[in-house]
Design a protein around this motif. Structure first.
Motif, PDB file in Angstrom:
ATOM      1  N   UNK A  15       2.270   6.051  -7.054  1.00  0.00           N
ATOM      2  CA  UNK A  15       1.212   6.851  -7.878  1.00  0.00           C
ATOM      3  C   UNK A  15       1.143   8.253  -7.677  1.00  0.00           C
ATOM      4  N   UNK A  16       1.433   8.888  -6.624  1.00  0.00           N
ATOM      5  CA  UNK A  16       1.450  10.211  -6.231  1.00  0.00           C
ATOM      6  C   UNK A  16       2.778  10.762  -7.063  1.00  0.00           C
ATOM      7  N   UNK A  17       4.003  10.034  -7.058  1.00  0.00           N
ATOM      8  CA  UNK A  17       5.093  10.489  -7.856  1.00  0.00           C
ATOM      9  C   UNK A  17       4.602  10.698  -9.149  1.00  0.00           C
ATOM     10  N   UNK A  18       3.917   9.625  -9.677  1.00  0.00           N
ATOM     11  CA  UNK A  18       3.555   9.394 -11.210  1.00  0.00           C
ATOM     12  C   UNK A  18       2.653  10.940 -11.511  1.00  0.00           C
ATOM     13  N   UNK A  19       1.576  10.851 -10.458  1.00  0.00           N
ATOM     14  CA  UNK A  19       0.756  12.154 -10.970  1.00  0.00           C
ATOM     15  C   UNK A  19       1.595  13.631 -10.824  1.00  0.00           C
ATOM     16  N   UNK A  20       2.366  13.439  -9.768  1.00  0.00           N
ATOM     17  CA  UNK A  20       3.154  14.655  -9.704  1.00  0.00           C
ATOM     18  C   UNK A  20       4.223  14.758 -10.781  1.00  0.00           C
ATOM     19  N   UNK A  21       4.824  14.088 -11.642  1.00  0.00           N
ATOM     20  CA  UNK A  21       5.358  14.423 -12.627  1.00  0.00           C
ATOM     21  C   UNK A  21       4.683  14.624 -13.736  1.00  0.00           C
ATOM     22  N   UNK A  22       3.551  14.022 -13.968  1.00  0.00           N
ATOM     23  CA  UNK A  22       2.419  14.122 -15.045  1.00  0.00           C
ATOM     24  C   UNK A  22       2.138  15.622 -14.909  1.00  0.00           C
ATOM     25  N   UNK A  23       1.665  16.010 -13.850  1.00  0.00           N
ATOM     26  CA  UNK A  23       1.155  17.493 -13.759  1.00  0.00           C
ATOM     27  C   UNK A  23       1.989  18.556 -13.853  1.00  0.00           C
TER      28      UNK A  23
ATOM     29  N   UNK B 202       5.343  18.065 -15.281  1.00  0.00           N
ATOM     30  CA  UNK B 202       5.954  18.056 -16.573  1.00  0.00           C
ATOM     31  C   UNK B 202       7.373  17.878 -16.254  1.00  0.00           C
ATOM     32  N   UNK B 203       7.750  17.144 -15.299  1.00  0.00           N
ATOM     33  CA  UNK B 203       8.866  16.412 -14.992  1.00  0.00           C
ATOM     34  C   UNK B 203       8.892  15.150 -15.041  1.00  0.00           C
ATOM     35  N   UNK B 204       9.901  14.359 -15.618  1.00  0.00           N
ATOM     36  CA  UNK B 204       9.610  12.998 -15.757  1.00  0.00           C
ATOM     37  C   UNK B 204       9.881  11.880 -14.634  1.00  0.00           C
ATOM     38  N   UNK B 205      11.085  11.854 -14.465  1.00  0.00           N
ATOM     39  CA  UNK B 205      11.127  10.807 -13.478  1.00  0.00           C
ATOM     40  C   UNK B 205      11.524  11.214 -11.778  1.00  0.00           C
ATOM     41  N   UNK B 206      11.472  12.486 -11.682  1.00  0.00           N
ATOM     42  CA  UNK B 206      11.791  12.976 -10.437  1.00  0.00           C
ATOM     43  C   UNK B 206      11.116  12.633  -9.359  1.00  0.00           C
ATOM     44  N   UNK B 207       9.770  12.927  -9.385  1.00  0.00           N
ATOM     45  CA  UNK B 207       8.824  12.724  -8.340  1.00  0.00           C
ATOM     46  C   UNK B 207       8.576  11.098  -8.310  1.00  0.00           C
ATOM     47  N   UNK B 208       8.579  10.599  -9.372  1.00  0.00           N
ATOM     48  CA  UNK B 208       8.359   9.239  -9.292  1.00  0.00           C
ATOM     49  C   UNK B 208       9.609   8.363  -8.514  1.00  0.00           C
ATOM     50  N   UNK B 209      10.620   8.840  -8.669  1.00  0.00           N
ATOM     51  CA  UNK B 209      11.859   8.243  -7.846  1.00  0.00           C
ATOM     52  C   UNK B 209      11.724   8.527  -6.459  1.00  0.00           C
ATOM     53  N   UNK B 210      11.148   9.873  -6.099  1.00  0.00           N
ATOM     54  CA  UNK B 210      10.925  10.166  -4.967  1.00  0.00           C
ATOM     55  C   UNK B 210       9.903   9.537  -4.093  1.00  0.00           C
TER      56      UNK B 210
ATOM     57  N   UNK C 296       0.835  -1.310   0.041  1.00  0.00           N
ATOM     58  CA  UNK C 296      -0.010   0.011  -0.092  1.00  0.00           C
ATOM     59  C   UNK C 296       0.723   1.222   0.008  1.00  0.00           C
ATOM     60  N   UNK C 297       1.787   1.320   1.064  1.00  0.00           N
ATOM     61  CA  UNK C 297       2.532   2.782   0.830  1.00  0.00           C
ATOM     62  C   UNK C 297       3.326   2.700  -0.482  1.00  0.00           C
ATOM     63  N   UNK C 298       4.130   1.620  -0.998  1.00  0.00           N
ATOM     64  CA  UNK C 298       4.883   1.756  -2.147  1.00  0.00           C
ATOM     65  C   UNK C 298       3.929   2.247  -3.186  1.00  0.00           C
ATOM     66  N   UNK C 299       3.002   1.356  -3.539  1.00  0.00           N
ATOM     67  CA  UNK C 299       1.752   1.712  -4.758  1.00  0.00           C
ATOM     68  C   UNK C 299       1.333   3.301  -4.501  1.00  0.00           C
TER      69      UNK C 299
ATOM     70  N   UNK D 229       8.126   5.749  -0.504  1.00  0.00           N
ATOM     71  CA  UNK D 229       7.259   4.720  -0.121  1.00  0.00           C
ATOM     72  C   UNK D 229       7.915   3.639   0.390  1.00  0.00           C
ATOM     73  N   UNK D 230       9.315   3.320  -0.085  1.00  0.00           N
ATOM     74  CA  UNK D 230      10.105   2.201   0.613  1.00  0.00           C
ATOM     75  C   UNK D 230      10.370   2.460   2.121  1.00  0.00           C
ATOM     76  N   UNK D 231      10.686   3.774   2.293  1.00  0.00           N
ATOM     77  CA  UNK D 231      10.881   4.122   3.770  1.00  0.00           C
ATOM     78  C   UNK D 231       9.721   3.896   4.750  1.00  0.00           C
ATOM     79  N   UNK D 232       8.739   4.579   4.107  1.00  0.00           N
ATOM     80  CA  UNK D 232       7.226   4.233   4.902  1.00  0.00           C
ATOM     81  C   UNK D 232       7.088   2.681   5.191  1.00  0.00           C
ATOM     82  N   UNK D 233       7.260   1.838   3.944  1.00  0.00           N
ATOM     83  CA  UNK D 233       6.763   0.637   4.088  1.00  0.00           C
ATOM     84  C   UNK D 233       7.787  -0.006   5.384  1.00  0.00           C
TER      85      UNK D 233
END
Length: 91
Positions: free
Chosen positions: A31-39, A41-49, A24-27, A54-58
């Motif tokens: 997802x939030x990182x993907x949405x942040x990148x989409x809105x 216009x940055x590609x992998x930055x928020x996805x990586x964050x 759940x935290x990872x997913x 997510x890994x830290x929270x998990x």
């Protein structure tokens, strides 16, 4: 219900809890990182964050859950030892 069945159900319960604590935290953060990148216009930055956060929270959720399980196990083993001491005294 047998005592062994109870242990099996406890193990399955713990396994499913840990699965949710990881998925759940990872997913969610991915997802939030993907949405942040989409809105933005940055590609992998928020996805990586999102993956890192997510890994830290998990990891923290799994750690807390396992600490509680270990404390419960110590309390139960302490109760068993106390019962054994009482039984020895009666003999």
């Amino acid at each position: 219900m047998k005592k062994n069945d109870s242990k099996i159900y406890d193990a399955l319960s713990l396994a499913s809890e840990l699965g949710f604590l990881i998925a759940v935290p990872l997913g969610g953060f991915i997802f939030l990182g993907f949405l942040g990148d989409k809105f933005l216009g940055t590609r992998p930055i928020f996805l990586i964050v999102g993956v890192v956060v997510g890994a830290i929270v998990a990891f923290y959720g799994v750690y807390r859950s396992l600490i509680l399980v270990m404390k419960d196990g110590e309390e139960e083993s302490g109760k068993k030892e106390d019962m054994e001491k009482i039984a020895r005294r009666r003999l």
